[in-house]
Design a protein around this motif. Structure first.
Motif, short mmCIF file in Angstrom:
data_model
loop_
_atom_site.label_atom_id
_atom_site.label_comp_id
_atom_site.label_asym_id
_atom_site.label_seq_id
_atom_site.Cartn_x
_atom_site.Cartn_y
_atom_site.Cartn_z
N VAL A 1 -2.56 -8.46 -0.15
CA VAL A 1 -1.39 -7.61 0.09
C VAL A 1 -0.94 -7.93 1.50
CG1 VAL A 1 -0.60 -5.23 0.38
CG2 VAL A 1 -2.15 -5.81 -1.50
N THR A 2 0.32 -8.28 1.63
CA THR A 2 0.78 -8.82 2.91
C THR A 2 2.25 -8.55 3.16
OG1 THR A 2 1.17 -10.89 4.12
CG2 THR A 2 1.19 -11.03 1.73
N ALA B 1 2.45 0.55 0.39
CA ALA B 1 1.22 0.22 -0.35
C ALA B 1 0.04 0.92 0.30
CB ALA B 1 0.98 -1.29 -0.35
N PRO C 1 -2.97 -0.68 1.08
CA PRO C 1 -3.36 -2.09 0.99
C PRO C 1 -4.81 -2.34 0.57
CG PRO C 1 -2.06 -1.71 2.97
CD PRO C 1 -2.37 -0.35 2.38
N SER C 2 -5.74 -1.61 1.17
CA SER C 2 -7.15 -1.91 0.86
C SER C 2 -7.46 -1.59 -0.60
CB SER C 2 -8.07 -1.13 1.80
OG SER C 2 -7.80 0.26 1.71
N GLU D 1 -5.66 -4.15 -2.97
CA GLU D 1 -6.39 -5.41 -3.09
C GLU D 1 -7.62 -5.25 -3.98
OE1 GLU D 1 -7.16 -7.16 0.76
OE2 GLU D 1 -5.06 -7.80 0.98
N THR E 1 4.67 -6.42 1.00
CA THR E 1 5.06 -5.07 1.41
C THR E 1 6.18 -5.16 2.45
OG1 THR E 1 3.37 -5.10 3.14
CG2 THR E 1 2.77 -4.09 1.05
N VAL F 1 1.02 0.56 -5.17
CA VAL F 1 2.15 0.01 -4.42
C VAL F 1 3.38 0.74 -4.93
CG1 VAL F 1 3.55 -2.06 -4.03
CG2 VAL F 1 1.06 -2.27 -4.15
#
Lengths: 149, 81, 149, 81
Positions: A5-6, A50, A52-53, A56, A81, A120
């Motif tokens: 996720v970036t 999101a 993120p952690s 993922e 994101t 997300v």
């Protein structure tokens, strides 16, 4: 297995490289792309939030499940994101496997599961307003047993 | 003992924050911590019917116990992809 | 509509760029890749022959048909010729459309049709020999009425 | 009047060439030109049962007429992708 996720632009070549394998005869790549319209409204851009952690983590679980279920060689799932303009890719899935049919099935299954389960969220920004999209396919809307709400 | 509550998307917007520390005691469940959150942010009540929850990045039920020091996420309907 | 038969490496980014459209929410990319084995034999490399002008003509007809049939925004079909090493892409299909389901269906339909109709041939080279593959899905094998043979 | 016959893949290998010029007369069909090709390259006979044909880059039937100056392709079972 490439999972990310970036906020950065998604790189298709990197994902294809990541899933490459001498035993793979087929690679399927799916890109979810920002469209200029939704439900009859003109979209100016999208803003993705999101967790993120956890995103993922869920993406990795789904990728592992797809690998097992469809006999994949490898699998990559990336989600972007932040602010995305029309034409930019928000989701990138790449799968590799021996034969083509499984590559299409696995890619399609993965995007469906991602739409249900990965934490997300997108906000649509129109000329005259904005709103968070509450995904009609989300676990909380359709699939969750009442006890999970 | 505290629990860290994470808010996202529409829920974060309504609360005006993405992260809240709440007290947490033995016997607390997802539902009891969420109700404590609603006391502080009553404007979130409308979101509850479609909320999902995660404890330490794992989807959880309303009845699941919340361990001390856990991270509890309020998860509105997802719309990735 | 990007259609090409070429001895050069296939460029996925170019194909994705070519099918991009503001109305596209989904892009599906299929890569046919040289696998290190087939029918239980170890493959060293493949050699592709083609009737390039007719292959491009048939690829264009199939791409037009897919566009119509699945409501695509755009479509790219590229086939490589000459010697290809393990892991290199021989076929590249990219389709763009509003929603994801059609993108998977269109990509899958296109690769199936290409395997039947496009005049391209591969020779497998093994350690101890080589042979032209006569495609089991080829029009001449299964689909052609006897009168077409 | 001539017809240009194109050979590919296994058929080109067996013939030892990829391109043959053959005479062509009014009334010639795909089948009659192919049979003229077989007189020159009898080693291609085994391939005939699975051959397809194209006149000027369009799939054609055995019974289709071959126009003067046409390009007639012998197409073994394809295996692209």
């Amino acid at each position: 297995m490439l999972i990310r996720v970036t906020p950065d632009e998604l790189d298709t070549a990197e994902a294809i490289q990541a899933v490459g394998s001498p035993a793979a005869g087929a690679i399927n790549v799916f890109l979810g792309v920002v469209r200029d319209n939704n439900m009859g409204r003109t979209v100016q851009y999208l803003e993705y939030d999101a967790y993120p952690s956890m995103a993922e983590k869920v993406m990795r679980e789904l990728a592992e499940a797809a690998k097992e279920r469809f006999g994949l060689e490898d699998c990559a799932v990336l989600h972007r994101t932040g602010r995305l303009e029309i034409g930019e890719a928000s989701l990138l899935i790449a799968v590799s496997c021996g034969h083509r049919a499984e590559s299409f099935e696995a890619g399609h299954w993965l995007v469906n599961e991602i739409k249900k389960k990965v934490p997300v969220w997108k906000k649509e920004v129109w000329e005259d307003g904005e709103a968070w999209v509450e995904g009609p396919e989300s676990l909380g809307i359709q699939q969750a047993p009442a006890s999970m709400r | 003992m505290n629990v860290t509550v994470l808010l996202f998307a529409s829920v974060a917007d309504r609360a005006g924050t993405r992260r809240v520390e709440l007290p947490c005691a033995a016997g607390d469940t997802v539902a009891s911590v969420r109700d404590r959150l609603l006391e502080r942010f009553p404007q979130l009540a409308a979101a509850v019917p479609t909320l999902m929850y995660a404890i330490n990045e794992e989807y959880a039920r309303e009845s699941d116990p919340v361990p001390a020091g856990a991270t509890l996420a309020m998860i509105p309907p997802v719309s990735g992809g």
